[in-house]
Design a protein around this motif. Structure first.
Motif, PDB file in Angstrom:
ATOM      1  N   VAL A  44     -12.367   8.008  -8.214  1.00 19.88           N
ATOM      2  CA  VAL A  44     -11.658   9.259  -7.908  1.00 19.88           C
ATOM      3  C   VAL A  44     -11.865   9.678  -6.459  1.00 19.88           C
ATOM      4  CG1 VAL A  44     -11.543  11.732  -8.397  1.00 19.88           C
ATOM      5  CG2 VAL A  44     -11.655  10.083 -10.284  1.00 19.88           C
ATOM      6  N   TYR A  45     -13.102   9.640  -5.999  1.00 21.56           N
ATOM      7  CA  TYR A  45     -13.394  10.116  -4.642  1.00 21.56           C
ATOM      8  C   TYR A  45     -12.906   9.156  -3.560  1.00 21.56           C
ATOM      9  CZ  TYR A  45     -15.941  14.410  -5.534  1.00 21.56           C
ATOM     10  OH  TYR A  45     -16.256  15.702  -5.880  1.00 21.56           O
ATOM     11  N   SER A  46     -12.632   7.908  -3.906  1.00 21.71           N
ATOM     12  CA  SER A  46     -12.252   6.929  -2.880  1.00 21.71           C
ATOM     13  C   SER A  46     -10.803   7.058  -2.420  1.00 21.71           C
ATOM     14  CB  SER A  46     -12.471   5.504  -3.409  1.00 21.71           C
ATOM     15  OG  SER A  46     -11.534   5.193  -4.422  1.00 21.71           O
ATOM     16  N   ILE A  47      -9.981   7.800  -3.155  1.00 26.98           N
ATOM     17  CA  ILE A  47      -8.577   7.933  -2.770  1.00 26.98           C
ATOM     18  C   ILE A  47      -8.464   8.871  -1.568  1.00 26.98           C
ATOM     19  CG2 ILE A  47      -6.276   8.606  -3.536  1.00 26.98           C
ATOM     20  CD1 ILE A  47      -7.418   6.131  -4.938  1.00 26.98           C
ATOM     21  N   ARG A  48      -7.840   8.351  -0.500  1.00 27.50           N
ATOM     22  CA  ARG A  48      -7.644   9.110   0.744  1.00 27.50           C
ATOM     23  C   ARG A  48      -8.974   9.661   1.265  1.00 27.50           C
ATOM     24  NH1 ARG A  48      -3.206  10.282  -2.330  1.00 27.50           N
ATOM     25  NH2 ARG A  48      -4.242  12.065  -3.277  1.00 27.50           N
ATOM     26  N   ALA A  49      -9.969   8.799   1.352  1.00 26.67           N
ATOM     27  CA  ALA A  49     -11.282   9.231   1.835  1.00 26.67           C
ATOM     28  C   ALA A  49     -11.949   8.119   2.616  1.00 26.67           C
ATOM     29  CB  ALA A  49     -12.164   9.628   0.652  1.00 26.67           C
ATOM     30  N   GLY A 164      -1.632   5.351  -9.755  1.00 27.59           N
ATOM     31  CA  GLY A 164      -2.315   4.326 -10.542  1.00 27.59           C
ATOM     32  C   GLY A 164      -3.332   3.519  -9.749  1.00 27.59           C
ATOM     33  N   ILE A 165      -3.447   3.775  -8.442  1.00 26.74           N
ATOM     34  CA  ILE A 165      -4.375   2.997  -7.609  1.00 26.74           C
ATOM     35  C   ILE A 165      -5.815   3.207  -8.053  1.00 26.74           C
ATOM     36  CG2 ILE A 165      -5.310   2.756  -5.280  1.00 26.74           C
ATOM     37  CD1 ILE A 165      -2.523   3.263  -4.198  1.00 26.74           C
ATOM     38  N   SER A 166      -6.176   4.461  -8.335  1.00 21.80           N
ATOM     39  CA  SER A 166      -7.553   4.725  -8.756  1.00 21.80           C
ATOM     40  C   SER A 166      -7.849   4.089 -10.115  1.00 21.80           C
ATOM     41  CB  SER A 166      -7.822   6.233  -8.822  1.00 21.80           C
ATOM     42  OG  SER A 166      -7.164   6.823  -9.935  1.00 21.80           O
ATOM     43  N   ILE A 167      -6.813   3.936 -10.941  1.00 22.69           N
ATOM     44  CA  ILE A 167      -7.009   3.341 -12.265  1.00 22.69           C
ATOM     45  C   ILE A 167      -7.353   1.862 -12.130  1.00 22.69           C
ATOM     46  CG2 ILE A 167      -5.934   2.893 -14.500  1.00 22.69           C
ATOM     47  CD1 ILE A 167      -4.130   5.355 -13.938  1.00 22.69           C
ATOM     48  N   SER A 168      -6.572   1.155 -11.318  1.00 23.02           N
ATOM     49  CA  SER A 168      -6.873  -0.255 -11.064  1.00 23.02           C
ATOM     50  C   SER A 168      -8.271  -0.400 -10.479  1.00 23.02           C
ATOM     51  CB  SER A 168      -5.847  -0.857 -10.102  1.00 23.02           C
ATOM     52  OG  SER A 168      -4.568  -0.904 -10.686  1.00 23.02           O
ATOM     53  N   TYR A 169      -8.602   0.484  -9.550  1.00 27.66           N
ATOM     54  CA  TYR A 169      -9.899   0.395  -8.892  1.00 27.66           C
ATOM     55  C   TYR A 169     -11.040   0.685  -9.870  1.00 27.66           C
ATOM     56  CZ  TYR A 169     -13.497   1.199  -5.320  1.00 27.66           C
ATOM     57  OH  TYR A 169     -14.635   1.148  -4.554  1.00 27.66           O
ATOM     58  N   PHE A 170     -10.840   1.656 -10.749  1.00 27.37           N
ATOM     59  CA  PHE A 170     -11.851   1.944 -11.763  1.00 27.37           C
ATOM     60  C   PHE A 170     -12.134   0.703 -12.601  1.00 27.37           C
ATOM     61  CE2 PHE A 170     -12.361   2.790 -16.330  1.00 27.37           C
ATOM     62  CZ  PHE A 170     -13.654   3.283 -16.319  1.00 27.37           C
ATOM     63  N   PHE A 171     -11.078   0.045 -13.056  1.00 23.07           N
ATOM     64  CA  PHE A 171     -11.275  -1.149 -13.876  1.00 23.07           C
ATOM     65  C   PHE A 171     -11.956  -2.265 -13.081  1.00 23.07           C
ATOM     66  CE2 PHE A 171      -7.699   0.498 -16.628  1.00 23.07           C
ATOM     67  CZ  PHE A 171      -8.500   0.713 -17.740  1.00 23.07           C
ATOM     68  N   ALA A 174     -15.563  -1.558 -12.873  1.00 21.67           N
ATOM     69  CA  ALA A 174     -16.187  -1.753 -14.182  1.00 21.67           C
ATOM     70  C   ALA A 174     -16.235  -3.217 -14.599  1.00 21.67           C
ATOM     71  CB  ALA A 174     -15.454  -0.932 -15.235  1.00 21.67           C
ATOM     72  N   GLY A 175     -15.691  -4.121 -13.749  1.00 22.03           N
ATOM     73  CA  GLY A 175     -15.860  -5.543 -14.012  1.00 22.03           C
ATOM     74  C   GLY A 175     -14.607  -6.371 -14.176  1.00 22.03           C
ATOM     75  N   THR A 176     -13.425  -5.762 -14.155  1.00 22.16           N
ATOM     76  CA  THR A 176     -12.186  -6.514 -14.342  1.00 22.16           C
ATOM     77  C   THR A 176     -11.875  -7.342 -13.109  1.00 22.16           C
ATOM     78  OG1 THR A 176     -11.338  -4.765 -15.778  1.00 22.16           O
ATOM     79  CG2 THR A 176      -9.732  -6.328 -14.893  1.00 22.16           C
ATOM     80  N   GLU A 177     -11.699  -8.646 -13.277  1.00 22.06           N
ATOM     81  CA  GLU A 177     -11.537  -9.564 -12.150  1.00 22.06           C
ATOM     82  C   GLU A 177     -10.087  -9.748 -11.694  1.00 22.06           C
ATOM     83  OE1 GLU A 177     -13.770 -10.848 -10.352  1.00 22.06           O
ATOM     84  OE2 GLU A 177     -15.631 -10.951 -11.516  1.00 22.06           O
ATOM     85  N   ASP A 178      -9.118  -9.448 -12.549  1.00 23.09           N
ATOM     86  CA  ASP A 178      -7.732  -9.829 -12.275  1.00 23.09           C
ATOM     87  C   ASP A 178      -6.898  -8.778 -11.559  1.00 23.09           C
ATOM     88  OD1 ASP A 178      -8.193 -12.279 -13.487  1.00 23.09           O
ATOM     89  OD2 ASP A 178      -7.602 -11.543 -15.471  1.00 23.09           O
ATOM     90  N   LEU A 179      -7.480  -7.615 -11.284  1.00 26.21           N
ATOM     91  CA  LEU A 179      -6.731  -6.540 -10.636  1.00 26.21           C
ATOM     92  C   LEU A 179      -7.103  -6.423  -9.162  1.00 26.21           C
ATOM     93  CD1 LEU A 179      -6.965  -3.757 -13.381  1.00 26.21           C
ATOM     94  CD2 LEU A 179      -5.008  -5.240 -12.867  1.00 26.21           C
ATOM     95  N   ILE A 180      -6.219  -5.748  -8.408  1.00 25.60           N
ATOM     96  CA  ILE A 180      -6.510  -5.391  -7.026  1.00 25.60           C
ATOM     97  C   ILE A 180      -6.306  -3.891  -6.871  1.00 25.60           C
ATOM     98  CG2 ILE A 180      -5.665  -7.640  -6.244  1.00 25.60           C
ATOM     99  CD1 ILE A 180      -3.303  -6.001  -4.919  1.00 25.60           C
ATOM    100  N   LYS A 181      -6.821  -3.356  -5.788  1.00 21.96           N
ATOM    101  CA  LYS A 181      -6.578  -1.957  -5.442  1.00 21.96           C
ATOM    102  C   LYS A 181      -5.579  -1.946  -4.282  1.00 21.96           C
ATOM    103  CE  LYS A 181      -8.703   2.333  -3.914  1.00 21.96           C
ATOM    104  NZ  LYS A 181      -9.761   2.921  -3.086  1.00 21.96           N
ATOM    105  N   PRO A 182      -4.293  -1.744  -4.572  1.00 24.89           N
ATOM    106  CA  PRO A 182      -3.266  -1.856  -3.520  1.00 24.89           C
ATOM    107  C   PRO A 182      -3.201  -0.618  -2.623  1.00 24.89           C
ATOM    108  CG  PRO A 182      -2.236  -1.290  -5.589  1.00 24.89           C
ATOM    109  CD  PRO A 182      -3.704  -1.475  -5.889  1.00 24.89           C
ATOM    110  N   ASP A 183      -4.278  -0.374  -1.894  1.00 22.11           N
ATOM    111  CA  ASP A 183      -4.325   0.777  -1.000  1.00 22.11           C
ATOM    112  C   ASP A 183      -3.772   0.408   0.369  1.00 22.11           C
ATOM    113  OD1 ASP A 183      -6.284  -0.794   0.113  1.00 22.11           O
ATOM    114  OD2 ASP A 183      -7.949   0.542  -0.380  1.00 22.11           O
ATOM    115  N   ARG A 184      -3.970   1.294   1.346  1.00 21.37           N
ATOM    116  CA  ARG A 184      -3.354   1.071   2.651  1.00 21.37           C
ATOM    117  C   ARG A 184      -3.946  -0.126   3.384  1.00 21.37           C
ATOM    118  NH1 ARG A 184      -5.670   2.961   7.415  1.00 21.37           N
ATOM    119  NH2 ARG A 184      -7.679   3.994   7.187  1.00 21.37           N
ATOM    120  N   MET A 185      -5.206  -0.474   3.093  1.00 18.32           N
ATOM    121  CA  MET A 185      -5.821  -1.631   3.739  1.00 18.32           C
ATOM    122  C   MET A 185      -5.141  -2.918   3.290  1.00 18.32           C
ATOM    123  SD  MET A 185      -8.053  -0.719   5.854  1.00 18.32           S
ATOM    124  CE  MET A 185      -9.563   0.089   6.279  1.00 18.32           C
ATOM    125  N   ILE A 186      -4.931  -3.047   1.984  1.00 16.47           N
ATOM    126  CA  ILE A 186      -4.253  -4.224   1.456  1.00 16.47           C
ATOM    127  C   ILE A 186      -2.811  -4.245   1.950  1.00 16.47           C
ATOM    128  CG2 ILE A 186      -3.537  -5.435  -0.639  1.00 16.47           C
ATOM    129  CD1 ILE A 186      -6.589  -5.357  -0.087  1.00 16.47           C
TER     130      ILE A 186
END
Length: 249
Positions: A44-49, A164-171, A174-186
């Motif tokens: 939650v805190y990582s979005i736009r921070a 949905g970016i924070s949702i992917s990042y949360f997973f 928590a250990g999910t290997e197949d997702l990415i966090k499609p934020d501005r860096m990516i």
């Protein structure tokens, strides 16, 4: 796979091999939190921070309640008895209050958005409540929920989580290997090599496809790891550019 997507995926794979240190790629400590509440707070805190500010929030929570932040071993998920259940975070926030958490514990009053946003501390509470309502309390509870559309809809309704970016990042945390966090860096990495910034779903497909190509040479590669290495590379590029802002997750 369409011909154009196949070509773009190959281009991203080649860019990754050229720019990134893939042989010794290693995830950051945040992907090995001891307990699920820390994954929620970080997501939650990582979005736009700026990410150092996020790390500070997580550490303050751990310090305040005397909690272990990271696992003793990266190779094993802690037993249930060694984790703080997510319900404990919900109970603490219910008892002490959202604003007390923001000012006295997290010591961060950032809102989820500058327009019609709520305190990120409140978003953490709503996020944790939505998860516990669906029976998610420990790291071991997460895998069956990764594709749960009902849970995703609940989380997206929390102000600031609609993308949905924070949702992917949360997973991912928590250990999910197949997702990415499609934020501005990516997005910036992909744009530099493709000439445009793909949508979050396109970014997921491109990174996943590139990972499949790279895995023939780098067997330990996963979308989560590739996402982290790209993010780290872009963060370093920003730090070397005095006109750029600090990296955000």
């Amino acid at each position: 796979m369409p011909a154009d997507l196949k070509a773009q995926t190959a281009r991203i794979a080649a860019a990754c091999e050229q720019e990134l240190a893939l042989h010794d790629a290693r995830l950051g400590d945040e992907y090995f939190y001891q307990s699920l509440p820390l994954c929620v707070i970080d997501a939650v805190y990582s979005i736009r921070a700026k990410y150092p500010a996020v790390q500070n929030v997580v550490k303050r929570y751990c310090d305040h309640f005397g909690l272990q932040e990271f696992r003793n071993s990266r190779d094993q998920v802690p037993s249930l008895n060694d984790q703080e259940p997510l319900s404990a975070l919900v109970e603490r926030m219910s008892t002490l209050g959202i604003r007390q958490f923001a000012t006295g514990i997290f010591k961060n009053r950032q809102p989820t958005s500058s327009r019609n946003g709520i305190l990120k501390s409140e978003a953490v509470f709503r996020y944790a409540t939505a998860l516990t309502d669906e029976g998610v309390n420990f790291l071991q509870d997460v895998p069956p929920k990764v594709s749960d559309s009902n849970l995703e809809a609940k989380l997206r309704r929390i102000p600031g989580q609609a993308s949905g970016i924070s949702i992917s990042y949360f997973f991912m945390l928590a250990g999910t290997e197949d997702l990415i966090k499609p934020d501005r860096m990516i997005g910036r990495f992909l744009k530099r090599h493709l000439g445009y910034e793909p949508s979050p779903s396109e970014a997921q497909s491109l990174i996943s496809g590139a990972c499949e190509i790279l895995r023939t040479k780098y067997s330990h590669s996963t979308p989560r790891l590739l996402d982290y290495v790209i993010w780290s590379r872009e963060r370093a590029r920003e730090k070397n550019n005095p006109l750029a802002a600090c990296a955000v997750k």
